[in-house]
Design an enzyme around this catalytic site. Sequence first.
Site, mmCIF file in Angstrom:
data_model
loop_
_atom_site.group_PDB
_atom_site.id
_atom_site.type_symbol
_atom_site.label_atom_id
_atom_site.label_comp_id
_atom_site.label_asym_id
_atom_site.label_seq_id
_atom_site.Cartn_x
_atom_site.Cartn_y
_atom_site.Cartn_z
ATOM 1 N N GLY A 105 15.360 30.367 46.090
ATOM 2 C CA GLY A 105 14.108 30.057 45.420
ATOM 3 C C GLY A 105 14.232 29.527 44.013
ATOM 4 O O GLY A 105 13.231 29.220 43.374
ATOM 5 N N MET A 107 15.812 26.742 42.874
ATOM 6 C CA MET A 107 15.770 25.291 42.679
ATOM 7 C C MET A 107 14.811 24.674 43.687
ATOM 8 O O MET A 107 14.223 25.357 44.516
ATOM 9 C CB MET A 107 17.170 24.705 42.771
ATOM 10 C CG MET A 107 18.042 25.091 41.585
ATOM 11 S SD MET A 107 19.702 24.429 41.683
ATOM 12 C CE MET A 107 20.360 25.310 43.086
ATOM 13 N N TYR A 864 45.208 52.730 32.569
ATOM 14 C CA TYR A 864 43.923 53.253 33.060
ATOM 15 C C TYR A 864 42.770 52.598 32.318
ATOM 16 O O TYR A 864 42.941 51.992 31.253
ATOM 17 C CB TYR A 864 43.843 54.773 32.901
ATOM 18 C CG TYR A 864 43.760 55.255 31.465
ATOM 19 C CD1 TYR A 864 42.529 55.380 30.816
ATOM 20 C CD2 TYR A 864 44.912 55.582 30.747
ATOM 21 C CE1 TYR A 864 42.461 55.812 29.503
ATOM 22 C CE2 TYR A 864 44.842 56.014 29.436
ATOM 23 C CZ TYR A 864 43.615 56.129 28.810
ATOM 24 O OH TYR A 864 43.532 56.551 27.512
#
Length: 886
Positions: A105, A107, A864
Amino acid sequence: MTNWVYTFGDGKAEGDAAMKDLLGGKGANLAEMSNIGLPVPPGFTITTEVCTYYYDHENTYPADLEAQVKTALAQVEKTVGATFGDGDNPLLVSVRSGARVSMPGMMDTVLNLGLNDVTVEGLAKQSGDARFAYDSYRRFIQMYSDVVLGVDHYNFEELLEILKEENGYIMDTELSADDWKELAQAFKKKAEEELGRPFPQDVHEQLWGAIDAVFGSWMIDRAKTYRRINGIPSEWGTAVNVQSMVFGNMGETSATGVTFTRDPSTGENAYYGEYLINAQGEDVVAGIRTPQNLTKISREKSGSDLPSMEESMPEVYGELADVFVKLEAHYRDMQDIEFTVQKGKLWILQTRSGKRTAKAALKIAVDMAEDGIITREEAILRVEPAALDQLLHPTLDPDAARDVLTIGLPASPGAASGIVVFTADEAEELAKSGQKIILVRQETSPEDIHGMHAAAGILTSRGGMTSHAAVVARGMGRPCVSGAGALRIDMDKKIISVLGRTIQNHETLTIDGGTGEVMAGEVATIQPELSGDFGKLMGWADEIRRLKVRANAETPLDARTARDFGAEGIGLCRTEHMFFDADRIANVRQMILAEDRAGRMEALAKLLPVQKQDFIELFTIMRGLPVTVRLLDPPLHEFLPQQQEDFAAVAEATGSSIEQLKFRADALHETNPMLGHRGCRLGISYPEIYEMQARAIIEAALEVTKGGGASIVPEIMIPLVGSRKELEILKVKVSAVADEIIGASGQKLDYMVGTMIELPRAALQAGEIAKEAEFFSFGTNDLTQTTFGISRDDSASFLDDYIHAGIFAQDPFVTIDQAGVGELVKIAVDRGRATRPEIKLGICGEHGGDPASVEFCHGIGLDYVSCSPYRVPIARLAAAQAKLKE
């Protein structure tokens, strides 16, 4: 010569699925479907390279593009057996966008292109249905005027409503051929009034106008917003797909629909979709008509009395089900498919990997891996780490009282409470101030994207399970209830009326996107349970990843949550957070406001037992895992009294006068406290603070390990170090306290002393600092601030401007700036390891839970990452994906 155009259809294509970067997702899949023999209306794709050229050359095209388009169009004409612009046998086409990744939705699209006053008569004769022909013509005039010419579609809808009212019609299907013909002429007249020139009748002018509009829509605001939210680079560009039209609005044997090969909300292996008889595709996805269920089972579940496609078109449904099987087996993923039935003939218009909720993504990935369709490694890569956020937050408590106003369609799972807001702009504005918002619309449109992103939940009165609101909400992880037809929404008065009750603007509503319930007020929630498919995928990820994942936690609740989510220790315990409790703050203030060491020691003696107890609780929960404790870091002004009664309380506790305390507070005032007397600088000035904290840490660790079992290895972290000498002085003091306590206890306890690298100088001096530090933890929040010279707390006012201007690709406080901040981290890693090869390296800023930043940390060899407890699963999955991408 550069090939700017690629054709497809008639069982063959010049492209394939691997050419997504060049042909866009839609174009690549149209080519692939043609190659595997599916019924695809023929057409051609103008490549993404043309889009790049278009913007690099002031909205102009390559010199040879027009000739290539003409050649491709002639091939389509030959395949279809119709001629573009011919008055007797006209070829009509659709013009659609198609980026590398789906942007639903965002373009522009134009359908029925090629109709004019002459070709509409030919279409009427050819089809034998004048009503269909003029219905198609008025649709084209409205869509082309809106998308290409800039005439708002409301102008045309008003004309349609007036005609219906004058004739006493309720439904569009009541209009005759003459009505549609009259309306088409009225639409042309309205367009001319608005534009000052006639609606274009030249079909080639129409075609190039539509191509311009699609390429132009790549840079419209809603598309840019969607790309920013989803991290899609603007330089990718979009392709343009020109495809021969097939019609779902040619009577009762024609239909159009959107469907998924599995349920995109739950992941269940069951067909999920909607269709409309005698309609065109935009009628389904735009929410203009509420569509019907695809299967009999889904119809029965929804309680609808409208026949499913399986019941009303059983033969075509059988063909469609065969296509589902073929496409899912070919792509080895759940597919989102658009189809049209023209006079009983099935055509496949598009397939793509379907957007899905995190719950569905997990189930589909795990199911396909266990069924042998994909490998476990592929399953890990199929789930977007950030999407796990959808699973890690509360849902409605099933035992809580609910004041149910109505039930709509369960369009996107999850639950949310918030104040009712009727516009996207207001939703965005109020969300910035911390308000939880429920965005209420009759139906959403791509212009609402910013408000949908800001909202906690979305509620619409129109539209189905594949409407714009539903698809976008699922992709964003926002709860959504659509098609709640009992709601009467007055956008002007900002009022919802439902079954005799009224909900005013800014009143609270709760929606449950899993059941479709809409409730008045706020409903209690419960924490999610992480097991089943989640546990399996996380287990597979843990087997693969190298990077450990810890949590930032300083309360027992945070620590337990972190362990439940799979954290392998605490990477950042911020001790200052423990000092803000009401029963402790007076002692902290007494310590700060004391004028000599004796006064500080008196206050610290009161803090020692509670600080020790804090660590006992954390170490007990994290037993057997590392815990990094950061000694006091923030500037002292954060703890100082602000109100008269607070000064009075400290005065009573210390025996000082309020005037003396205020004088002391004024003496501690700093112009720029974040770069002032904080971190290790406090330890240098007031070593007794760090000595008390070291004592609390070591005594707590000894207490927890006294009875045997898994040991604790505390990691004592000294913050804001900029030189080796700072760390050397403070390490001596901390180690002296620790060694004395351990020696007196008769127990054995290992501990480490390290530092936080959060200043550029520290990163550059990492080789020297590593002579003292046994570990580095990169504090990338402050490192980003001090590298850019930007305050995280004050940057919101201009960061969006920098992102829109292309200065920043994303917020550097969300995703690590690899070119600057990341380069400093890499320098520190290399220099630290050169001095101390066994040095432990981690990151503890907010970047530790950002998937792109986790991949960076893996790539430079950190040991980590540490992040907030709820982002631990995201980091675990991102770490596994980083390993698989090596």
